[in-house]
Design an enzyme around this catalytic site. Structure first.
Site, PDB file in Angstrom:
ATOM      1  N   GLY A  37      -2.831   3.666  -3.144  1.00  0.00           N
ATOM      2  CA  GLY A  37      -2.635   2.508  -4.014  1.00  0.00           C
ATOM      3  C   GLY A  37      -2.590   1.258  -3.166  1.00  0.00           C
ATOM      4  O   GLY A  37      -1.973   1.241  -2.100  1.00  0.00           O
ATOM      5  N   SER A  53       0.837  -1.194   0.000  1.00  0.00           N
ATOM      6  CA  SER A  53       0.000   0.000   0.000  1.00  0.00           C
ATOM      7  C   SER A  53       0.875   1.247   0.000  1.00  0.00           C
ATOM      8  O   SER A  53       1.952   1.258   0.603  1.00  0.00           O
ATOM      9  CB  SER A  53      -0.914   0.005   1.233  1.00  0.00           C
ATOM     10  OG  SER A  53      -1.820   1.087   1.195  1.00  0.00           O
ATOM     11  N   ASP A  54       0.416   2.271  -0.693  1.00  0.00           N
ATOM     12  CA  ASP A  54       1.151   3.543  -0.709  1.00  0.00           C
ATOM     13  C   ASP A  54       0.147   4.681  -0.804  1.00  0.00           C
ATOM     14  O   ASP A  54      -0.903   4.542  -1.454  1.00  0.00           O
ATOM     15  CB  ASP A  54       2.111   3.608  -1.897  1.00  0.00           C
ATOM     16  CG  ASP A  54       3.094   4.758  -1.744  1.00  0.00           C
ATOM     17  OD1 ASP A  54       4.059   4.611  -0.981  1.00  0.00           O
ATOM     18  OD2 ASP A  54       2.871   5.811  -2.379  1.00  0.00           O
ATOM     19  N   GLN A  55       0.457   5.785  -0.157  1.00  0.00           N
ATOM     20  CA  GLN A  55      -0.491   6.900  -0.125  1.00  0.00           C
ATOM     21  C   GLN A  55       0.187   8.244  -0.373  1.00  0.00           C
ATOM     22  O   GLN A  55       1.296   8.492   0.101  1.00  0.00           O
ATOM     23  CB  GLN A  55      -1.196   6.946   1.231  1.00  0.00           C
ATOM     24  CG  GLN A  55      -2.269   8.032   1.330  1.00  0.00           C
ATOM     25  CD  GLN A  55      -2.901   8.073   2.706  1.00  0.00           C
ATOM     26  OE1 GLN A  55      -2.280   8.523   3.669  1.00  0.00           O
ATOM     27  NE2 GLN A  55      -4.125   7.586   2.805  1.00  0.00           N
TER      28      GLN A  55
END
Length: 203
Positions: free
Chosen positions: A106, A69-71
Protein backbone atom coordinates in the site's frame (compact mmCIF):
# COMPACT_ATOMS: atom_id res chain seq x y z
CA UNK A 1 9.25 21.39 -1.64
CA UNK A 2 9.54 19.23 1.46
CA UNK A 3 9.14 15.44 1.23
CA UNK A 4 8.73 13.25 4.31
CA UNK A 5 8.98 9.47 4.28
CA UNK A 6 6.72 8.21 7.09
CA UNK A 7 8.94 5.26 7.90
CA UNK A 8 11.93 4.19 9.96
CA UNK A 9 12.76 1.45 7.44
CA UNK A 10 16.34 1.61 6.16
CA UNK A 11 15.20 -0.41 3.12
CA UNK A 12 12.59 2.19 2.10
CA UNK A 13 15.02 5.05 2.66
CA UNK A 14 17.56 3.37 0.37
CA UNK A 15 14.94 2.95 -2.36
CA UNK A 16 13.76 6.56 -2.15
CA UNK A 17 17.34 7.79 -2.49
CA UNK A 18 17.33 6.34 -6.02
CA UNK A 19 15.20 9.31 -7.11
CA UNK A 20 17.86 11.86 -6.06
CA UNK A 21 15.28 14.04 -4.34
CA UNK A 22 15.79 15.62 -0.90
CA UNK A 23 13.68 14.03 1.83
CA UNK A 24 13.52 13.44 5.55
CA UNK A 25 12.12 10.44 7.38
CA UNK A 26 9.87 10.51 10.43
CA UNK A 27 8.69 7.40 12.26
CA UNK A 28 4.86 7.18 12.34
CA UNK A 29 3.05 6.12 15.48
CA UNK A 30 -0.05 4.12 14.54
CA UNK A 31 -1.94 1.01 15.55
CA UNK A 32 -0.94 -1.66 13.02
CA UNK A 33 -3.41 -4.29 14.25
CA UNK A 34 -5.29 -6.21 11.59
CA UNK A 35 -9.08 -6.10 11.25
CA UNK A 36 -10.77 -9.51 11.02
CA UNK A 37 -13.08 -8.62 8.11
CA UNK A 38 -10.39 -6.76 6.15
CA UNK A 39 -8.74 -8.12 2.99
CA UNK A 40 -4.94 -8.02 2.70
CA UNK A 41 -5.23 -5.32 0.03
CA UNK A 42 -7.51 -3.20 2.21
CA UNK A 43 -5.20 -3.62 5.20
CA UNK A 44 -2.05 -2.36 3.48
CA UNK A 45 -4.05 0.49 1.94
CA UNK A 46 -5.40 1.52 5.37
CA UNK A 47 -2.05 1.27 7.13
CA UNK A 48 -0.17 3.21 4.44
CA UNK A 49 -2.81 5.94 4.64
CA UNK A 50 -2.71 6.04 8.45
CA UNK A 51 1.09 6.28 8.46
CA UNK A 52 1.03 9.24 6.07
CA UNK A 53 -1.80 10.97 7.93
CA UNK A 54 -0.14 10.50 11.32
CA UNK A 55 2.74 12.68 10.10
CA UNK A 56 0.88 15.11 7.81
CA UNK A 57 -1.58 15.95 10.59
CA UNK A 58 1.25 17.46 12.65
CA UNK A 59 1.57 21.22 12.16
CA UNK A 60 5.29 20.97 11.39
CA UNK A 61 4.58 18.79 8.35
CA UNK A 62 1.30 20.26 7.10
CA UNK A 63 2.95 21.77 4.02
CA UNK A 64 5.04 18.67 3.24
CA UNK A 65 4.38 15.79 0.86
CA UNK A 66 4.21 12.79 3.17
CA UNK A 67 4.73 9.25 1.85
CA UNK A 68 3.21 6.29 3.71
CA UNK A 69 3.83 2.68 2.74
CA UNK A 70 2.92 -0.72 4.16
CA UNK A 71 3.55 -4.23 2.92
CA UNK A 72 2.22 -7.72 3.56
CA UNK A 73 2.99 -11.02 1.87
CA UNK A 74 0.31 -13.61 1.19
CA UNK A 75 0.58 -17.34 0.56
CA UNK A 76 -2.56 -19.36 -0.16
CA UNK A 77 -4.68 -16.65 1.42
CA UNK A 78 -2.67 -16.41 4.64
CA UNK A 79 -0.71 -13.33 5.69
CA UNK A 80 3.00 -13.97 6.18
CA UNK A 81 4.87 -12.29 8.98
CA UNK A 82 8.57 -11.71 9.53
CA UNK A 83 10.14 -15.03 10.56
CA UNK A 84 12.29 -13.69 13.39
CA UNK A 85 14.55 -16.74 13.57
CA UNK A 86 16.22 -19.50 11.54
CA UNK A 87 13.69 -22.24 12.27
CA UNK A 88 10.66 -20.17 11.25
CA UNK A 89 12.41 -18.85 8.13
CA UNK A 90 13.38 -22.37 7.09
CA UNK A 91 9.78 -23.54 7.56
CA UNK A 92 8.49 -20.64 5.43
CA UNK A 93 10.92 -21.26 2.57
CA UNK A 94 10.21 -25.00 2.55
CA UNK A 95 6.53 -24.14 2.25
CA UNK A 96 7.26 -21.79 -0.67
CA UNK A 97 9.32 -24.34 -2.63
CA UNK A 98 7.86 -24.51 -6.15
CA UNK A 99 5.05 -22.14 -5.16
CA UNK A 100 4.10 -18.49 -5.71
CA UNK A 101 3.93 -15.80 -3.01
CA UNK A 102 2.07 -12.53 -3.62
CA UNK A 103 3.21 -9.26 -2.06
CA UNK A 104 0.80 -6.37 -1.47
CA UNK A 105 2.24 -2.89 -0.98
CA UNK A 106 0.00 0.00 0.00
CA UNK A 107 1.28 3.45 -0.95
CA UNK A 108 -0.19 6.80 0.07
CA UNK A 109 0.86 10.39 -0.64
CA UNK A 110 -0.65 13.23 1.41
CA UNK A 111 -0.30 17.01 1.22
CA UNK A 112 -2.42 18.33 4.09
CA UNK A 113 -2.11 22.03 3.27
CA UNK A 114 -3.65 21.43 -0.17
CA UNK A 115 -6.10 18.83 1.18
CA UNK A 116 -4.69 16.26 -1.25
CA UNK A 117 -4.49 12.50 -0.76
CA UNK A 118 -3.71 9.86 -3.36
CA UNK A 119 -3.12 6.16 -2.87
CA UNK A 120 -2.63 2.84 -4.63
CA UNK A 121 -2.02 -0.84 -3.85
CA UNK A 122 0.66 -2.59 -5.90
CA UNK A 123 1.01 -6.37 -6.15
CA UNK A 124 4.06 -8.42 -7.04
CA UNK A 125 4.32 -12.20 -7.46
CA UNK A 126 7.40 -14.26 -6.62
CA UNK A 127 7.59 -17.86 -7.84
CA UNK A 128 10.18 -20.00 -6.08
CA UNK A 129 12.36 -22.73 -7.50
CA UNK A 130 12.01 -26.21 -6.04
CA UNK A 131 14.33 -25.86 -3.05
CA UNK A 132 16.14 -28.43 -0.92
CA UNK A 133 16.61 -28.13 2.83
CA UNK A 134 20.35 -27.78 2.27
CA UNK A 135 19.92 -24.89 -0.19
CA UNK A 136 17.57 -23.11 2.20
CA UNK A 137 19.92 -23.60 5.17
CA UNK A 138 22.90 -22.23 3.21
CA UNK A 139 20.88 -19.23 2.07
CA UNK A 140 19.62 -18.42 5.57
CA UNK A 141 23.07 -18.74 7.16
CA UNK A 142 24.54 -16.33 4.60
CA UNK A 143 21.81 -13.69 4.45
CA UNK A 144 19.89 -14.08 7.73
CA UNK A 145 16.69 -12.38 6.41
CA UNK A 146 14.82 -12.77 9.69
CA UNK A 147 13.38 -9.24 9.64
CA UNK A 148 11.91 -9.65 6.13
CA UNK A 149 8.39 -10.85 5.34
CA UNK A 150 8.73 -14.03 3.31
CA UNK A 151 12.19 -14.86 4.73
CA UNK A 152 14.22 -13.45 1.85
CA UNK A 153 15.84 -10.30 0.50
CA UNK A 154 15.18 -9.98 -3.21
CA UNK A 155 17.85 -7.27 -3.51
CA UNK A 156 20.45 -9.72 -2.20
CA UNK A 157 21.08 -13.45 -2.45
CA UNK A 158 17.33 -14.13 -2.36
CA UNK A 159 17.36 -13.86 -6.15
CA UNK A 160 18.95 -17.34 -6.22
CA UNK A 161 15.74 -18.80 -4.77
CA UNK A 162 13.42 -17.56 -7.51
CA UNK A 163 12.05 -19.09 -10.67
CA UNK A 164 10.39 -15.86 -11.79
CA UNK A 165 9.34 -12.37 -10.68
CA UNK A 166 6.12 -10.83 -11.94
CA UNK A 167 5.17 -7.19 -11.39
CA UNK A 168 5.74 -3.75 -12.86
CA UNK A 169 8.32 -2.53 -10.35
CA UNK A 170 10.88 -4.68 -8.48
CA UNK A 171 11.13 -1.94 -5.82
CA UNK A 172 7.65 -3.07 -4.74
CA UNK A 173 9.22 -6.18 -3.23
CA UNK A 174 11.41 -4.07 -0.95
CA UNK A 175 8.47 -2.00 0.21
CA UNK A 176 8.39 1.23 -1.84
CA UNK A 177 7.15 1.04 -5.46
CA UNK A 178 8.81 4.01 -7.16
CA UNK A 179 6.86 3.85 -10.43
CA UNK A 180 3.62 4.14 -8.47
CA UNK A 181 5.08 6.88 -6.25
CA UNK A 182 6.00 8.99 -9.27
CA UNK A 183 2.44 8.46 -10.55
CA UNK A 184 1.01 9.71 -7.25
CA UNK A 185 3.16 12.83 -7.38
CA UNK A 186 1.98 13.39 -10.95
CA UNK A 187 -1.66 13.30 -9.80
CA UNK A 188 -0.77 16.25 -7.55
CA UNK A 189 0.90 18.05 -10.48
CA UNK A 190 4.38 17.54 -9.04
CA UNK A 191 7.12 16.65 -11.53
CA UNK A 192 9.88 15.04 -9.47
CA UNK A 193 12.45 15.77 -12.19
CA UNK A 194 12.15 19.43 -11.17
CA UNK A 195 13.35 18.55 -7.65
CA UNK A 196 16.14 16.10 -8.39
CA UNK A 197 19.44 17.23 -6.95
CA UNK A 198 21.09 18.42 -10.14
CA UNK A 199 24.18 19.65 -8.29
CA UNK A 200 25.09 16.01 -7.82
CA UNK A 201 25.03 15.67 -11.62
CA UNK A 202 27.10 18.82 -12.28
CA UNK A 203 24.10 20.51 -13.92
Amino acid sequence: MKIILASSSAYRQTILKKLHIPFSNVTPNIDESSVATESISDQVERLAKNKALSISSQSAYKDSYVIGSDQLASFKGQVLGKPGDFATAKQQLLMFSGQTVRFYTGLCLVHAANNELSQIVETFDVTFKTLTESQIAIYLKIEQPYDCAGSFKCEGLGIALFESLNGRDPNTLIGLPLIALIDLFNTMSVNLFDYMQKDELNM
